[in-house]
Structure formats: structure tokens, C-alpha cells
Design a protein around this motif. Structure first.
Motif: not given
Ligand code: PLP
Length: 407
Positions: A150, A152, A169, A173, A177
Motif C-alpha cells: 500500500v 502513501v 494520511s 489508511i 486497512d
């Protein structure tokens, strides 16, 4: 210290928590040169090295590698080397002392990157989080382990992007998740050359309700100034791992020695899952020399020379009209610099075609290889240039000048 929510027993993979590490007789009896070793199926006649057997690999310092000892397996624990690494990174300001139990040593920090994923991420279930632009091996190691990545991104927006992490941020996330188990943060960043803001890192370490590990990759930390390493924080935060390597400031990339400082419980899991003799005896002996006494002085002197050349490159490259800004920071032994499609005063802008052209010409006609990074997030038109010796900087400047004349 540290946020609530971290619980090693439910964060690490159950098979790793339950793993009985490989044990050998030398966990109990150290090779002191006096005992007869008939435990590990080695060859008592010595190594197959005609003409070299009785020579020494290195004659600097007090510890020598005698080739004739290479028929024996190396020390699986490396406690002497680990103690030196702790001494190297112990901060006088920090009351919590680093100890060998806080360490995992591996075949480069690339082994630590992979070991952490194997320790915490169940394949095709768990995920890691990275902050591009960043070091490519986090993704490669994830793919090998069938673990999703993932992203960011670092803060790459605006006229002068900060290239720092964006903790809120990341937090958002993570909330959405729960399968994210590891965050890899590179500081100083590769390719950004910039230290991460410690307050932003603290924000992440103090986040509540997240059951995962923050991995801080400090491969380039020695170029960032005295006392910048956060290795000591591993005894303050239960879910922080700090990776370092001898490949950069210590100039020992060829021996493959990387290490990870971690809370004792995490270091134990990493040591349980590694191959028993992952560090070869020549590597261990050379690493020990590099991180003690005269080795440290050599490192310090070389670092000074690199920092001098870094300042010189920062000063001299902008004299070329098609050199744009240096992006990121100057905390590492490389710089990220923009190549423009036209001179600055004629409105030139960073451009990938021009950067590729400079990259290719430098390599193919001038004998200098740098790294094209134009396709990385926030790095449009950029080359990443490693800082070399005084002569290498002279050559770089001369050859860059020729390339800019030609294109
Ligand atoms: C950010 C970063 N981490 C880790 C590594 C790997 O280092 P090692 O040689 O210890 O495997 C590199 C190598 O370039 C790197 O740039």
C-alpha cells in the motif's frame, strides 16, 4: 512510551511465534581453538585453497582472517560484533542502553527487509505500507513473499515539495486497512536524501490502536550529521525497528553486512527465523574491524571527504544552465537534481526526455553512470548522483559540461 494497540503476540505470524529456532552444539560450546570440534560435519583438513591456506586475508589491525580457519562454521550469534554496533549507536543522552539482544545482523540490510516481512506478514493476507519515492527493495521483498504493498506517497505536492512523510494520511489508511503490518520509512530517504521529521515519526509511533511495526531504514544515517540516528528509540517504542548497514558510510558493501536494532522480543523473533550461519567469518572479522578503533577513524575521514564533495557538487552544478533544483535534502551521499529541457533563464522546466538523454550520454560516451530517477513520484526530470572522490567530481563536472554542449 508508544501508542496503545501494539501487541507482539497477535502482530507476528503464529508460525514464527511458535518457531523453534535451529540449534547447534556451538550455541552451548564456543570454538575457543582448544576443543576438538566433531559436531558440525565440517572438514578438519581445512579449506580447498592451495597456496592461500596459511595466508591472511587482511593484515590491518589485530584481528586477522586466517584462511586455514575457513573450514569451520562461523559464530551463529555474533555477539562481539553486536556489542560494537551497540557502542556505535548508543546515544549519551539516552538512559536505555542498547545491548546485543536488541540486534539482528544480516546479509546486508536487504536480509532484514525480507526477514521483517516473513516475520509479520502472512502471504496473500497481510500488507506493508511504503512512502514513495523510496527504496525499491521493500516492494521486491513484498512481491517475493506475496504480500501486497500500500502506498502513501511522501509530500511531493506544490512548488517546493517537502518530501516528508504524511503521518495523518498514513494513519487514515491504517484505520481503513487492518491488514497493514509494517511501514517502511527511509530516513535519509532514497532517492530524496532527506531526513524524516522526528516529530512526524513520533506521531506514528504514538498512534493508538494500530497493531503493526514501523521500520526506519537508516542506511545513509552517517551522512546526516552527528547524533541523528534513532536506533536508541527501539527501547522506548515496542514497535520500532531501525535498520542500518555497513554498505554506505563504512564503504563495506562487498562484505554484505546489515543490521536491525529492535526491541528485544522482536530481535529474538528475527534471530529465530534467520539461517543459523548467515554471517560469514570473513564478513564478521572485517565488520568488527570497521566498527572499532581505527576503522571508525577511517570511516569518519572518508565521510568528511564525501561531505566536502557533496558541498562542491551543490555549489558547482547549478552553474550549468540546464541544471534545475536539487530536490529533497542533502543528508545522504547522493543528490537528486533536476535536468531542464532549456536553459533556466529561457524558461526551461524539468523534463524526463532531457534527463534520460543526459543519463545515457554520460554512461555511453563519457564513462559516468548515474541513476535516472525521472519516473519516480515527484522526481520529474531527476538524476540521482552519488558523491564520489575529488577526482570523480572533477570528471563529473567536466563531462556534464561536455554533454550540455552536445545536446
Ligand atoms: C535505503 C536503502 N536501504 C537499504 C539498502 C541496502 O543496503 P545493504 O547493502 O545493506 O543491503 C540500500 C542500498 O542501496 C538503500 O538505499
Amino acid at each position: 512510551m508508544g501508542g496503545t494497540g501494539f501487541d507482539l503476540k497477535s502482530c507476528a505470524r503464529p508460525n514464527i511465534l511458535a518457531l523453534q529456532p535451529y540449534r547447534c552444539a556451538r550455541d552451548d560450546y564456543k570454538d575457543d581453538g582448544k576443543i576438538t570440534l566433531l559436531d558440525a560435519n565440517e572438514n578438519a583438513h581445512g579449506p580447498s585453497l592451495i597456496g592461500l591456506r596459511d595466508q591472511f586475508l587482511d593484515s590491518i589491525g589485530s584481528k586477522l582472517i586466517k584462511f586455514s580457519g575457513l573450514n569451520r562454521y562461523p559464530d551463529p550469534h555474533q555477539n562481539e560484533l553486536k556489542q560494537l554496533l551497540c557502542d556505535l549507536r548508543q546515544s549519551p543522552k539516552h538512559s536505555n542502553h542498547l545491548k546485543p539482544d536488541n540486534l539482528f545482523v544480516g546479509v546486508g540490510s536487504d536480509e532484514a527487509i525480507d526477514a521483517l516481512i516473513r516475520c509479520f506478514c502472512v502471504p496473500s493476507v497481510d500488507k506493508i505500507l511504503i512512502c514513495p519515492p523510496t527504496y525499491g527493495m521493500y516492494t521486491v521483498a513484498s512481491q517475493i513473499n506475496d504480500v501486497e504493498v500500500v502506498k502513501v506517497p511522501l509530500d511531493v505536492e506544490g512548488e517546493s515539495p517537502s518530501f516528508d512523510i504524511r503521518p495523518s494520511s498514513i494513519q487514515e489508511i491504517l484505520r481503513s486497512d487492518p491488514r497493514i503490518k509494517l511501514i517502511y520509512i527511509c530516513s535519509p530517504g532514497n532517492p530524496t536524501g532527506k531526513l524524516v521529521d522526528q516529530r512526524k515519526l513520533k506521531y506514528l509511533l504514538e498512534m493508538n490502536n494500530w497493531n503493526g511495526i514501523i521500520v526506519l531504514d537508516e542506511a545513509y544515517i552517517d551522512f546526516a550529521g552527528e547524533g541523528q540516528s534513532l536506533a536508541c528509540w527501539v527501547n522506548d517504542y515496542p514497535n520500532l525497528v531501525v535498520m542500518q548497514t555497513l554498505s554506505k558510510a563504512f564503504g563495506m558493501a562487498g562484505i554484505r553486512l546489515g543490521f536491525a536494532f529492535a526491541p528485544v522480543e522482536i530481535a529474538r523473533l528475527l534471530n529465530n527465523l534467520k539461517a543459523p550461519y548467515n554471517i560469514s567469518s570473513p564478513t564478521s572479522t572485517l565488520a568488527t574491524q570497521a566498527v572499532s578503533g581505527p576503522g571508525l577513524t577511517v570511516m569518519s575521514n572518508h565521510r568528511e571527504l564525501i561531505i566536502e564533495q557533496r558541498a562542491r557538487v551543490i555549489q558547482e552544478l547549478p552553474r550549468f544552465s540546464k541544471i534545475g533544483r536539487f530536490l529533497g535534502g542533502s543528508d545522504a551521499n547522493f543528490l537528486l537534481v533536476e535536468i531542464l529541457n532549456a536553459p533556466k533563464d529561457s524558461g526551461g522546466v524539468p523534463d524526463n526526455v532531457s534527463a534520460r538523454e543526459v543519463y545515457t550520454r554520460l554512461a555511453e560516451t563519457k564513462g559516468i553512470v548515474v541513476r535516472y530517477r525521472g519516473d519516480e513520484l515527484g522526481c520529474k526530470g531527476c538524476l540521482r548522483i552519488t558523491i564520489g572522490t575529488d577526482q570523480e567530481t572533477n570528471k563529473l563536472i567536466r563531462k556534464l559540461g561536455e554533454v550540455f554542449q552536445e545536446i
